[in-house]
Design a protein around this motif. Structure first.
Motif, PDB file in Angstrom:
ATOM      1  N   UNK A  11      -8.066  -3.032   5.176  1.00 19.36           N
ATOM      2  CA  UNK A  11      -8.101  -2.857   3.729  1.00 19.36           C
ATOM      3  C   UNK A  11      -6.749  -3.136   3.077  1.00 19.36           C
ATOM      4  N   UNK A  12      -5.726  -3.409   3.906  1.00 14.02           N
ATOM      5  CA  UNK A  12      -4.445  -3.794   3.328  1.00 14.02           C
ATOM      6  C   UNK A  12      -3.608  -2.638   2.826  1.00 14.02           C
ATOM      7  N   UNK A  13      -4.026  -1.469   3.111  1.00 15.34           N
ATOM      8  CA  UNK A  13      -3.295  -0.287   2.658  1.00 15.34           C
ATOM      9  C   UNK A  13      -2.037  -0.105   3.499  1.00 15.34           C
ATOM     10  N   UNK A  14      -0.960   0.246   2.861  1.00 10.91           N
ATOM     11  CA  UNK A  14       0.271   0.538   3.588  1.00 10.91           C
ATOM     12  C   UNK A  14       0.352   2.029   3.871  1.00 10.91           C
ATOM     13  N   UNK A  15       0.790   2.344   5.064  1.00  8.50           N
ATOM     14  CA  UNK A  15       0.849   3.743   5.457  1.00  8.50           C
ATOM     15  C   UNK A  15       1.911   3.914   6.526  1.00  8.50           C
ATOM     16  N   UNK A  16       2.297   5.129   6.780  1.00 11.69           N
ATOM     17  CA  UNK A  16       3.223   5.424   7.867  1.00 11.69           C
ATOM     18  C   UNK A  16       2.472   5.879   9.109  1.00 11.69           C
TER      19      UNK A  16
END
Ligand code: ZN
Length: 57
Positions: A11-16
């Motif tokens: 989904x292209x979400x950025x996360x740590x």
């Protein structure tokens, strides 16, 4: 201080986190992932996920 930014290939979400908090897909470093443009199932999956995300919002 640099953070390790990961990105969900679905989904292209950025996360740590090592897994996408939204769709549960394993995340990868933000450089281009091993992603096939011919992966039509992946494309279909992303479309579904995008709709799921918008519903959650
Ligand atoms: Zn995701």
């Amino acid at each position: 201080m640099r953070s390790k930014i990961l990105r969900c290939p679905a989904c292209g979400r950025y996360t740590l986190k090592e897994m996408c908090p939204v769709c549960g897909t394993a995340t990868a470093s933000s450089r281009p992932a091993r992603f096939s443009p011919q992966d039509r199932y992946g494309r279909y999956r992303r479309m579904l996920l995008k709709e799921a995300h918008s519903r959650e919002l």
